[in-house]
Design a protein around this motif. Structure first.
Motif, PDB file in Angstrom:
ATOM      1  N   ALA A 112       0.857  -1.502  -0.318  1.00 14.50           N
ATOM      2  CA  ALA A 112      -0.087   0.099   0.174  1.00 14.50           C
ATOM      3  C   ALA A 112       0.976   1.265   0.083  1.00 14.50           C
ATOM      4  CB  ALA A 112      -0.796  -0.098   1.344  1.00 14.50           C
ATOM      5  N   HIS A 113       2.021   1.333   0.709  1.00 13.52           N
ATOM      6  CA  HIS A 113       2.770   2.395   0.975  1.00 13.52           C
ATOM      7  C   HIS A 113       3.367   2.518  -0.433  1.00 13.52           C
ATOM      8  CE1 HIS A 113       6.208   4.789   2.149  1.00 13.52           C
ATOM      9  NE2 HIS A 113       5.461   5.338   3.022  1.00 13.52           N
ATOM     10  N   GLN A 114       3.990   1.615  -1.031  1.00  9.75           N
ATOM     11  CA  GLN A 114       4.786   1.609  -2.165  1.00  9.75           C
ATOM     12  C   GLN A 114       3.678   2.071  -3.303  1.00  9.75           C
ATOM     13  OE1 GLN A 114       6.384  -2.497  -3.104  1.00  9.75           O
ATOM     14  NE2 GLN A 114       7.916  -2.016  -1.459  1.00  9.75           N
ATOM     15  N   HIS A 115       2.563   1.824  -3.437  1.00 11.12           N
ATOM     16  CA  HIS A 115       1.679   2.064  -4.256  1.00 11.12           C
ATOM     17  C   HIS A 115       1.390   3.624  -4.255  1.00 11.12           C
ATOM     18  CE1 HIS A 115      -1.834   2.173  -7.031  1.00 11.12           C
ATOM     19  NE2 HIS A 115      -2.645   2.956  -5.957  1.00 11.12           N
ATOM     20  N   ALA A 116       1.105   4.362  -2.688  1.00  8.07           N
ATOM     21  CA  ALA A 116       1.105   5.527  -2.555  1.00  8.07           C
ATOM     22  C   ALA A 116       2.487   6.316  -3.113  1.00  8.07           C
ATOM     23  CB  ALA A 116       0.912   5.677  -1.164  1.00  8.07           C
ATOM     24  N   GLU A 117       3.486   5.552  -2.830  1.00  2.00           N
ATOM     25  CA  GLU A 117       4.804   6.150  -3.157  1.00  2.00           C
ATOM     26  C   GLU A 117       4.938   6.424  -4.662  1.00  2.00           C
ATOM     27  OE1 GLU A 117       7.833   7.323  -1.512  1.00  2.00           O
ATOM     28  OE2 GLU A 117       6.211   7.647   0.110  1.00  2.00           O
ATOM     29  N   GLN A 118       4.431   5.380  -5.515  1.00  2.00           N
ATOM     30  CA  GLN A 118       4.409   5.479  -6.883  1.00  2.00           C
ATOM     31  C   GLN A 118       3.603   6.610  -7.254  1.00  2.00           C
ATOM     32  OE1 GLN A 118       3.073   1.980  -8.646  1.00  2.00           O
ATOM     33  NE2 GLN A 118       3.626   2.548 -10.775  1.00  2.00           N
ATOM     34  N   PHE A 119       2.372   6.739  -6.803  1.00  2.99           N
ATOM     35  CA  PHE A 119       1.688   7.939  -6.928  1.00  2.99           C
ATOM     36  C   PHE A 119       2.131   9.388  -6.875  1.00  2.99           C
ATOM     37  CE2 PHE A 119      -1.614  11.229  -6.218  1.00  2.99           C
ATOM     38  CZ  PHE A 119      -2.412  11.010  -7.116  1.00  2.99           C
ATOM     39  N   VAL A 120       2.787   9.226  -5.671  1.00  2.00           N
ATOM     40  CA  VAL A 120       3.206  10.615  -5.261  1.00  2.00           C
ATOM     41  C   VAL A 120       4.541  10.859  -6.143  1.00  2.00           C
ATOM     42  CG1 VAL A 120       4.705  11.704  -3.646  1.00  2.00           C
ATOM     43  CG2 VAL A 120       2.690  10.495  -2.936  1.00  2.00           C
ATOM     44  N   SER A 121       5.592   9.821  -6.485  1.00  2.00           N
ATOM     45  CA  SER A 121       6.545   9.646  -7.273  1.00  2.00           C
ATOM     46  C   SER A 121       6.203  10.434  -8.697  1.00  2.00           C
ATOM     47  CB  SER A 121       7.251   8.706  -7.339  1.00  2.00           C
ATOM     48  OG  SER A 121       8.416   8.817  -8.243  1.00  2.00           O
ATOM     49  N   GLN A 122       4.962   9.805  -9.256  1.00  2.00           N
ATOM     50  CA  GLN A 122       4.409  10.160 -10.670  1.00  2.00           C
ATOM     51  C   GLN A 122       4.026  11.669 -10.389  1.00  2.00           C
ATOM     52  OE1 GLN A 122       1.627   7.375 -11.532  1.00  2.00           O
ATOM     53  NE2 GLN A 122       2.898   5.907 -12.599  1.00  2.00           N
ATOM     54  N   PHE A 123       3.432  11.872  -9.537  1.00  2.00           N
ATOM     55  CA  PHE A 123       2.928  13.562  -9.332  1.00  2.00           C
ATOM     56  C   PHE A 123       3.982  14.437  -8.972  1.00  2.00           C
ATOM     57  CE2 PHE A 123       1.497  17.169  -7.042  1.00  2.00           C
ATOM     58  CZ  PHE A 123       0.159  17.481  -7.571  1.00  2.00           C
ATOM     59  N   SER A 124       4.932  14.180  -8.317  1.00  5.03           N
ATOM     60  CA  SER A 124       6.139  14.932  -8.148  1.00  5.03           C
ATOM     61  C   SER A 124       6.823  14.921  -9.212  1.00  5.03           C
ATOM     62  CB  SER A 124       7.084  14.425  -6.778  1.00  5.03           C
ATOM     63  OG  SER A 124       6.167  14.310  -5.787  1.00  5.03           O
ATOM     64  N   GLY A 125       7.275  13.875 -10.135  1.00  2.00           N
ATOM     65  CA  GLY A 125       7.949  14.243 -11.448  1.00  2.00           C
ATOM     66  C   GLY A 125       7.217  15.143 -12.133  1.00  2.00           C
ATOM     67  N   LEU A 126       6.150  14.918 -12.152  1.00  2.00           N
ATOM     68  CA  LEU A 126       5.456  15.937 -13.190  1.00  2.00           C
ATOM     69  C   LEU A 126       5.010  17.502 -12.625  1.00  2.00           C
ATOM     70  CD1 LEU A 126       2.290  13.756 -14.649  1.00  2.00           C
ATOM     71  CD2 LEU A 126       4.188  15.020 -15.918  1.00  2.00           C
ATOM     72  N   PHE A 127       4.921  17.434 -11.513  1.00  6.32           N
ATOM     73  CA  PHE A 127       4.429  19.058 -11.012  1.00  6.32           C
ATOM     74  C   PHE A 127       5.119  19.499  -9.933  1.00  6.32           C
ATOM     75  CE2 PHE A 127       0.195  17.048 -12.108  1.00  6.32           C
ATOM     76  CZ  PHE A 127      -0.454  17.945 -12.844  1.00  6.32           C
ATOM     77  N   ASP A 128       6.405  19.002  -9.606  1.00  5.60           N
ATOM     78  CA  ASP A 128       7.480  19.372  -8.594  1.00  5.60           C
ATOM     79  C   ASP A 128       7.751  20.867  -9.223  1.00  5.60           C
ATOM     80  OD1 ASP A 128       7.295  17.924  -6.480  1.00  5.60           O
ATOM     81  OD2 ASP A 128       9.307  16.941  -6.717  1.00  5.60           O
ATOM     82  N   ARG A 129       8.346  20.857 -10.388  1.00  3.31           N
ATOM     83  CA  ARG A 129       8.911  22.022 -11.007  1.00  3.31           C
ATOM     84  C   ARG A 129       7.850  23.147 -11.256  1.00  3.31           C
ATOM     85  NH1 ARG A 129      12.729  24.801 -10.153  1.00  3.31           N
ATOM     86  NH2 ARG A 129      13.623  26.344 -11.773  1.00  3.31           N
ATOM     87  N   TYR A 130       6.372  22.783 -11.483  1.00  3.08           N
ATOM     88  CA  TYR A 130       5.528  23.733 -11.497  1.00  3.08           C
ATOM     89  C   TYR A 130       5.272  24.231 -10.323  1.00  3.08           C
ATOM     90  CZ  TYR A 130       0.669  25.313 -12.694  1.00  3.08           C
ATOM     91  OH  TYR A 130      -0.410  26.420 -12.766  1.00  3.08           O
ATOM     92  N   VAL A 131       5.051  23.355  -9.406  1.00  2.00           N
ATOM     93  CA  VAL A 131       4.682  23.944  -7.899  1.00  2.00           C
ATOM     94  C   VAL A 131       6.051  24.718  -7.287  1.00  2.00           C
ATOM     95  CG1 VAL A 131       4.425  23.131  -5.269  1.00  2.00           C
ATOM     96  CG2 VAL A 131       3.345  22.061  -7.335  1.00  2.00           C
ATOM     97  N   SER A 132       7.044  24.377  -7.633  1.00  7.94           N
ATOM     98  CA  SER A 132       8.320  25.258  -7.162  1.00  7.94           C
ATOM     99  C   SER A 132       8.318  26.440  -7.831  1.00  7.94           C
ATOM    100  CB  SER A 132       9.548  24.470  -7.554  1.00  7.94           C
ATOM    101  OG  SER A 132      11.000  25.135  -6.982  1.00  7.94           O
ATOM    102  N   LEU A 133       8.246  26.623  -9.092  1.00  2.39           N
ATOM    103  CA  LEU A 133       7.919  27.860  -9.726  1.00  2.39           C
ATOM    104  C   LEU A 133       6.834  28.795  -9.095  1.00  2.39           C
ATOM    105  CD1 LEU A 133       8.822  26.685 -13.375  1.00  2.39           C
ATOM    106  CD2 LEU A 133      10.163  28.060 -11.857  1.00  2.39           C
TER     107      LEU A 133
END
Length: 340
Positions: free
Chosen positions: A282-303
């Motif tokens: 369950a944690h790995q599934h959540a981590e995978q989602f967070v990783s995908q989200f972060s990979g896409l949106f981290d730069r957007y959110v940071s900017l």
């Protein structure tokens, strides 16, 4: 200086810092005329004329025109009104210079291609409406054909930065990069695919993106913010305040889980939060989602954070807060949890 004494133009030049030719120019232009002349025709100035010449020099250095100064000296305008008008002018010029500096610094940092320079200058010179329209076009495209509640798409549209009226150079640079990012076709396609896979694949997409669910998510987020703030402030894990906060977090998590899944074992939830399993499925599934989200949106959110002037998100804070919650629950393991 003697109020009644008259001074030759050479002395006036030394006292005011103006050149002799500049003083003659102002006299010929009838801005500051001489107080008198010598028998030989040389110009003389009294102390009031010298003071007015000093004012003229200052105003000229601040960008005032001769017509503006004439109106001021003939009482057709006030110093306050003149200063107000020129302050607005200087502020506009400052904003233009900031925009130019941001573009030039971006060119230097990113080795920008020649054909992109004009586009960058256009981006940094956009009005508030133009900037909002650009972000809206991005969210319109990436949410097309999503099987979600309309209010969810509206909430995504609110993920937009607010460039201040007088932005710093780094804020302008961040806006240039963000504008370039949201116009990138590959980025738009990746975001659309992620949202489609995350929110449109299951039968409960409409329910999970309804205003009620969004409100529950926001309420839960506010509790999480309180807990994170307490942890970062150094609140002892064995304190009553920490216990009360974590109890509210457990209750909020249980209620939200029950809303999504239909039920929630509170005791099991507390056990999981007291000993987080970062290797479980369950944690790995959540981590995978967070990783995908972060990979896409981290730069957007940071900017967006840079443009808004807000603190940058720190992914390491999540693990630290989880460990603090576990410590609170472990310290409280011998006592019944309130509200559960």
């Amino acid at each position: 200086m003697d109020d009644n004494e008259l001074y030759p133009i050479g002395d006036v030049a030394r006292r005011t810092g103006l050149s002799v030719s500049a003083i003659r120019f102002y006299a010929d232009a009838e801005v500051i005329v001489p107080t008198g002349h010598t028998d030989a025709g040389y110009r003389l100035y009294d102390i009031q004329a010298i003071a007015r010449l000093e004012l003229v020099r200052t105003l000229r250095e601040l960008g005032a025109s001769l017509d503006d100064i004439r109106r001021l000296l003939t009482d057709e305008t006030t110093l306050h009104d003149l200063a107000t008008a020129h302050l607005a002018l200087v502020e506009r010029q400052t904003r233009r210079l900031q925009a130019r500096r941001a573009v030039l610094r971006t060119i230097v940092k990113q080795h920008t291609a020649t054909e992109q320079v004009s586009l960058m200058h256009k981006l940094v010179s956009m009005s508030d409406d133009d900037r909002n329209r650009l972000i809206d076009e991005f969210w319109d495209e990436v949410t097309t054909d999503l099987n979600v509640h309309p209010s969810f798409a509206e909430q995504l549209h609110r993920m937009r930065p607010n460039l201040p009226e007088e932005p710093a150079t780094e804020q302008l640079e961040a806006w240039i990069e963000l504008a370039d990012l949201v116009q990138d076709g590959d980025f738009r396609q990746e975001v659309h695919q992620f949202l489609h896979n995350s929110f449109s694949a299951g039968p409960k997409s409409l329910e999970m993106t309804s205003p009620e669910t969004m409100a529950r998510i926001e309420q839960h987020r506010l509790v999480e913010v309180e807990v994170e703030t307490a942890q970062q402030s150094g609140l002892p894990a064995d304190s009553p305040e920490a216990r009360e906060l974590v109890d509210r977090l457990v209750t909020s998590t249980a209620e939200f889980t029950a809303h999504v899944a239909g039920e929630c074992d509170v005791d099991e939830l507390r056990r999981q939060m007291a000993a987080p399993d970062r290797t479980g499925a369950a944690h790995q599934h959540a981590e995978q989602f967070v990783s995908q989200f972060s990979g896409l949106f981290d730069r957007y959110v940071s900017l967006m954070a840079t443009i808004d002037g807000t603190p940058q998100p720190d992914p390491g804070d999540v693990a630290a807060t989880e460990d603090w919650i576990a410590a609170v629950l472990t310290a409280d393991s011998g006592q019944p949890a309130s509200g559960t």
